[in-house]
Write a protein that holds these residues in place. Structure first.
Motif, PDB file in Angstrom:
ATOM      1  N   ALA A   1     -19.462  32.014  37.144  1.00  0.00           N
ATOM      2  CA  ALA A   1     -19.710  31.004  35.977  1.00  0.00           C
ATOM      3  C   ALA A   1     -21.060  31.246  35.464  1.00  0.00           C
ATOM      4  O   ALA A   1     -21.079  31.279  34.290  1.00  0.00           O
TER       5      ALA A   1
ATOM      6  N   ILE B   1     -21.460  34.543  33.680  1.00  0.00           N
ATOM      7  CA  ILE B   1     -20.768  34.434  32.321  1.00  0.00           C
ATOM      8  C   ILE B   1     -21.435  33.626  31.381  1.00  0.00           C
ATOM      9  O   ILE B   1     -21.716  33.975  30.402  1.00  0.00           O
ATOM     10  N   GLU B   2     -22.151  32.662  31.829  1.00  0.00           N
ATOM     11  CA  GLU B   2     -23.173  31.867  31.066  1.00  0.00           C
ATOM     12  C   GLU B   2     -24.395  32.497  30.618  1.00  0.00           C
ATOM     13  O   GLU B   2     -24.665  32.448  29.463  1.00  0.00           O
TER      14      GLU B   2
ATOM     15  N   LEU C   1      -5.701  31.242  32.332  1.00  0.00           N
ATOM     16  CA  LEU C   1      -5.962  32.654  32.514  1.00  0.00           C
ATOM     17  C   LEU C   1      -4.956  33.516  33.046  1.00  0.00           C
ATOM     18  O   LEU C   1      -4.104  32.721  33.928  1.00  0.00           O
TER      19      LEU C   1
ATOM     20  N   ILE D   1      -8.138  36.261  27.918  1.00  0.00           N
ATOM     21  CA  ILE D   1      -7.033  35.793  28.566  1.00  0.00           C
ATOM     22  C   ILE D   1      -7.206  36.346  30.152  1.00  0.00           C
ATOM     23  O   ILE D   1      -6.237  35.777  30.850  1.00  0.00           O
ATOM     24  N   LYS D   2      -8.065  37.036  30.372  1.00  0.00           N
ATOM     25  CA  LYS D   2      -7.980  37.558  31.735  1.00  0.00           C
ATOM     26  C   LYS D   2      -9.497  37.843  32.087  1.00  0.00           C
ATOM     27  O   LYS D   2     -10.395  38.208  31.451  1.00  0.00           O
ATOM     28  N   VAL D   3     -10.008  37.525  33.499  1.00  0.00           N
ATOM     29  CA  VAL D   3     -11.403  37.800  33.853  1.00  0.00           C
ATOM     30  C   VAL D   3     -11.104  38.585  35.142  1.00  0.00           C
ATOM     31  O   VAL D   3     -10.318  38.183  36.104  1.00  0.00           O
ATOM     32  N   VAL D   4     -11.468  39.505  35.364  1.00  0.00           N
ATOM     33  CA  VAL D   4     -11.589  40.416  36.453  1.00  0.00           C
ATOM     34  C   VAL D   4     -12.868  40.702  37.072  1.00  0.00           C
ATOM     35  O   VAL D   4     -13.967  40.983  36.649  1.00  0.00           O
TER      36      VAL D   4
ATOM     37  N   VAL E   1     -17.497  33.277  27.130  1.00  0.00           N
ATOM     38  CA  VAL E   1     -16.275  33.959  26.894  1.00  0.00           C
ATOM     39  C   VAL E   1     -15.930  33.586  25.365  1.00  0.00           C
ATOM     40  O   VAL E   1     -16.119  32.355  24.779  1.00  0.00           O
TER      41      VAL E   1
ATOM     42  N   VAL F   1      -9.771  42.683  40.635  1.00  0.00           N
ATOM     43  CA  VAL F   1      -9.206  41.315  40.982  1.00  0.00           C
ATOM     44  C   VAL F   1      -9.174  40.486  39.959  1.00  0.00           C
ATOM     45  O   VAL F   1     -10.149  39.947  39.561  1.00  0.00           O
ATOM     46  N   ALA F   2      -8.113  39.965  39.324  1.00  0.00           N
ATOM     47  CA  ALA F   2      -8.089  38.786  38.235  1.00  0.00           C
ATOM     48  C   ALA F   2      -8.652  37.694  39.106  1.00  0.00           C
ATOM     49  O   ALA F   2      -8.225  37.135  40.094  1.00  0.00           O
ATOM     50  N   GLN F   3      -9.310  36.648  38.232  1.00  0.00           N
ATOM     51  CA  GLN F   3      -9.988  35.638  38.803  1.00  0.00           C
ATOM     52  C   GLN F   3      -9.209  34.357  38.212  1.00  0.00           C
ATOM     53  O   GLN F   3      -8.881  34.274  36.951  1.00  0.00           O
ATOM     54  N   PHE F   4      -8.969  33.304  39.245  1.00  0.00           N
ATOM     55  CA  PHE F   4      -8.751  32.088  38.680  1.00  0.00           C
ATOM     56  C   PHE F   4      -9.519  31.100  38.774  1.00  0.00           C
ATOM     57  O   PHE F   4      -9.514  29.923  37.945  1.00  0.00           O
ATOM     58  N   ASP F   5     -10.778  31.026  39.505  1.00  0.00           N
ATOM     59  CA  ASP F   5     -11.859  30.106  39.784  1.00  0.00           C
ATOM     60  C   ASP F   5     -13.187  30.902  39.454  1.00  0.00           C
ATOM     61  O   ASP F   5     -13.507  31.541  40.359  1.00  0.00           O
ATOM     62  N   PHE F   6     -13.799  30.384  38.227  1.00  0.00           N
ATOM     63  CA  PHE F   6     -15.361  31.127  38.289  1.00  0.00           C
ATOM     64  C   PHE F   6     -16.261  30.394  39.097  1.00  0.00           C
ATOM     65  O   PHE F   6     -17.479  30.909  39.059  1.00  0.00           O
ATOM     66  N   ALA F   7     -16.085  29.610  40.165  1.00  0.00           N
ATOM     67  CA  ALA F   7     -16.799  29.136  41.221  1.00  0.00           C
ATOM     68  C   ALA F   7     -16.923  30.197  42.267  1.00  0.00           C
ATOM     69  O   ALA F   7     -17.866  30.124  42.925  1.00  0.00           O
TER      70      ALA F   7
ATOM     71  N   LEU G   1      -3.034  35.922  35.626  1.00  0.00           N
ATOM     72  CA  LEU G   1      -3.713  36.481  36.908  1.00  0.00           C
ATOM     73  C   LEU G   1      -2.675  37.485  37.590  1.00  0.00           C
ATOM     74  O   LEU G   1      -2.999  38.091  38.669  1.00  0.00           O
TER      75      LEU G   1
END
Ligand code: SF4
Ligand code: SF4
Lengths: 445, 323
Positions: free
Chosen positions: A312, A315-316, B13, A326-329, A321, A337-343, B15
């Motif tokens: 995060a 990104i900041e 997002l 639609i996707k963060v990799v 973004v 690897v696709a991410q679901f948590d920016f922590a 996945l």
């Protein structure tokens, strides 16, 4: 096209849109330290490191906070000065929670360094010792402990070291910037690896879409007659170890074997720089150089960040973004690897952070297999992806095993190509895991 | 921007696992490119045989698409007209019919092509035989006379209603047609097959943009020259020269548009070569020794049957394995 081009390459592969232009002219920026870092104990292949600190401890940047545990393992250093706030399971970029040390950083920026070793007099043992101390892991993706790879093994004869400067994943420009901005360090890093292994022949493999880097590398290597710059066709996955060895040396690594078995050690450009920094500057591996790119990020950059920085924050730092993301990799678009948590934090081997939009993803509706044969044509390893995926889907594990599913390197070339938009590698990955499990069971039975 | 964490899921997002980017290829677009590649052949049909042929084409396409939709609806599957595959089948069938063909028969041909050629196997991707060729083979068997009545092309010097195709002229009357007429298309033959130049235009376009792999066409070409050439060298009077084989009948049309059909041709590189050479071998045998002057259709259907076998025995060499 061999007839017209004598350039070195391998059979199969694809030409995805490179999109390097988004970030290739951005010089490395050093991102300010984050307020808090999350340090997973497992950032490398092999056994996780063992924590040496506990909650409340005050640590200095560069201090070892977790020690190597077992042979295939590396120590971890604190990337910042501050106080350990917690040791707990935290989300990681692999998608799984990992035991991590959380440190809240203070303002100070001093770093504990080791004495500099002389580039011309350093011995192989000193190099290996230093690289092991620095906790360096391979920057090519697998994050294998580097000291293991640069220590000669009595039963394997190595005669060539190849630096992998292909950076064949689209978007990524980290290695490119290294080759441009730190050309001397890259080449010296290669020389250190060669010395450590006692190898005479060194080569830097680079794709022909990076003329500026090729020019600089040629200038710097001109004074060493045992190091060559090998210009390779720009094609994915040119940077896969097997493909690179094929293109540069025309040797084939047999299924189930390693580059070692054909006398080659491959290292990534970033790893060479890290080795140089450890030996000559006495720095541990506490930063990751990465490309932040994609049409979904406002300001693409090449940044050097402290290991443990939350995604995060990165990104900041790049202005955030866009709305159509639609996707963060983490990693490249083909194997990341696709991410679901920016922590999740940046790790030692993190090379890229991509924010993608639907237009780039270009995913269409899945249709039945049209038997076009394109997946077979492009598979660099000579597999039949359409069949492997089908067998995996139908749970026909023996059949999949018979068609060498375990050889697949999961490069994703087949899925990328398939006009029917069948998630081939996704099925194959699943089938491969299950075939491997079946083989383990067979062995133990 | 809002930062998402698992506690605060504000940003949705995707996945799905890697790869995260895909090529420009998709089924629908590839099908439409084939349709575009057939336009020159359609134009040549109209030029040489008149505007009525458009009606034949429209009926063939209409019934192909309609049959596909009807069967899909009955079997409660999703109707996929937009993928263009029904359109291609109809179009291909029309283009290999004789000029001025009966519209009712045309419709019947389309129904058979889709029903028997494709849907009976479960739809596109599962069929073994080229659907358009199945339709034509049916019509040939059911209506042999209209299927071999060749209207004289518009710019013919001979003042007659019907004519012979170059192949039947050679076979039955030992008359060799001029190669230049065959190249342009001013000869007797099926709608879209007579003009070598129009067919090549579309075919080379498909290879150039990568829809069709060059291997099958190349293998067929080499095969025809090789096998045709052997006989021609044995007896240049009794057997036509290989160039004649290339330009005559539906050879080029079959080579670019029928034999290269993704679904019914081999998937492996080596398999594609074997398949292409096989078609040409069978073709030359049919043309020179069979009872029919034309043989491309049967040669392709014949080889279609071997495709599963060819695929099985022509697996590529696994990288690093020693043979
Ligand atoms: S993912 Fe596996 S099967 Fe697919 S192209 Fe790569 S190596 Fe071949
Ligand atoms: S690329 Fe896709 S459609 Fe073509 S053969 Fe492979 S799986 Fe089937």
């Amino acid at each position: 096209m061999k007839l017209f081009k004598s350039i070195k390459t391998f059979r199969g592969g694809v030409h995805p849109a490179e999109l390097k232009e988004l970030s290739e002219s951005c010089e490395f920026e050093i991102m300010p330290n984050p307020k808090q870092v999350i340090i997973p104990l497992s950032q490398h292949l092999g056994k996780p490191a063992k924590a040496l600190v506990k909650k409340g401890d005050v640590v200095k940047a560069g201090q070892i906070i977790a020690e190597q545990d077992g042979y295939i393992s590396v120590p971890i250093h604190s990337p910042v000065s501050g106080k350990v706030t917690k040791i707990s399971n935290e989300i990681s970029a692999s998608g799984f929670p990992k035991e991590s040390i959380l440190i809240s950083a203070d303002e100070s920026n001093e770093l504990e360094l080791q004495p500099s070793l002389n580039l011309d007099w350093v011995t192989p043992e000193e190099i290996q010792e230093r690289v092991k101390w620095a906790g360096i892991v391979g920057q090519g993706g697998a994050a294998f402990p580097t000291f293991v790879k640069i220590t000669p093994q009595p039963d394997k004869k190595i005669d060539a070291v190849i630096l992998n400067g292909c950076e064949c994943e689209p978007y990524l420009t980290r290695d490119y910037r290294y080759m441009l901005e730190k050309t001397e360090e890259v080449v010296d890093g290669l020389r250190l690896i060669m010395r450590s292994l006692g190898v005479q022949k060194g080569a830097i493999g680079i794709e022909d879409n990076k003329p500026k880097a090729i020019k600089k590398l040629k200038e710097v290597t001109a004074k060493y007659d045992n190091i060559t710059v090998e210009i390779l066709e720009t094609k994915y996955p040119q940077g896969a170890e097997k493909m690179l060895i094929k293109a540069v040396l025309d040797r084939e690594v047999p299924p189930g074997k390693l580059p070692l078995d054909v006398g080659v050690v491959i290292q990534n450009i970033g790893t060479a720089v890290a080795i140089f920094d450890a030996v000559v500057k006495g720095e541990p591996q506490i930063t990751a150089a990465m490309t932040v790119s994609g049409y979904g990020i406002k300001e693409p950059k090449n940044v050097i960040v402290r290991v443990g920085t939350p995604l995060a924050d990165v990104i900041e730092y790049c202005d955030g973004v866009k709305d159509d993301a639609i996707k963060v990799v983490v990693g490249g678009p083909m194997m990341g690897v696709a991410q679901f948590d920016f922590a999740a934090p940046v790790m030692k081997a993190t090379s890229g952070l991509l924010v993608l939009t639907a237009k780039e993803e270009n995913l269409h509706e899945e249709t039945p297999c049209l038997r076009c044969g394109k997946c077979i044509d492009v598979c660099p390893l000579g597999l039949v992806p359409s069949k492997l995926a089908r067998y995996s889907q139908l749970d026909r594990l023996e059949d999949a095993e018979g068609l060498d599913i375990t050889v697949c390197m999961e490069c994703g070339t087949c899925t990328y190509t398939c006009p029917a938009n069948i998630p081939l590698v996704q099925w194959i990955r699943l089938g491969k895991q299950r075939v491997l499990a079946m083989q383990r069971e067979r062995k133990s039975a | 921007m809002t930062i998402t964490t698992t506690e605060n899921p504000t940003y949705k997002l995707e996945l799905a696992s890697s790869p995260h980017v895909h090529s420009r290829w998709n089924t629908k677009q590839a099908m439409w490119l084939v349709v575009i590649a057939l336009i020159p052949a359609v134009i040549s049909a109209v030029i040489f045989f008149g505007i009525y042929q458009l009606l034949v084409i429209a009926v063939a396409v209409g019934f192909a698409v309609g049959t596909e939709a009807a069967i899909k609806t009955i079997r409660k599957r999703k109707v996929t007209i937009t993928d263009g595959s029904g359109i291609i089948t109809g179009l291909l069938l029309a283009l290999i019919l004789p000029p001025n063909f009966n519209l009712a028969f045309t419709a019947l041909g389309s129904i058979v092509a889709i029903g028997l050629g494709k849907e009976i196997f479960g739809g596109i991707g599962y069929n073994i035989f080229n659907p358009a060729l199945v339709g034509r083979a049916f019509l040939q068997a059911a209506f042999p006379v209209p299927m071999t009545t060749w209207t004289n092309p518009n710019f013919s010097q001979v003042d007659a209603v019907t004519t012979a195709t170059p192949l039947s002229a050679f076979k039955f009357d030992s008359v060799a047609t001029e190669l230049s007429s065959m190249f342009i298309g001013n000869i007797g033959g099926s709608l879209g097959e007579t003009s070598a130049i129009a067919v090549m235009l579309g075919g080379i376009f498909l290879i150039a943009i990568g829809v069709v792999n060059y291997r099958v066409p190349a293998a067929m070409l080499i095969g025809a020259i090789l096998f045709g050439g052997v006989f021609w060298m044995i007896d240049p009077i009794a057997y036509p020269n290989p160039l004649f084989h290339l330009l005559a009948g539906g050879f080029l049309f079959g080579l670019f548009f029928m034999a290269t059909d993704w679904v019914t041709s081999p998937m492996t590189p080596k398999g594609m070569w074997i398949y292409g050479l096989g078609i040409s071998l069978v073709l030359i045998i049919i043309r020179l020794f069979g009872g029919l002057p034309e043989g491309v259709m049967y040669a392709i259907l014949f080889m279609n049957a071997f495709v599963p076998l060819i695929n099985r025995y022509t697996r590529p060499r696994v990288f690093g394995e020693v043979k």
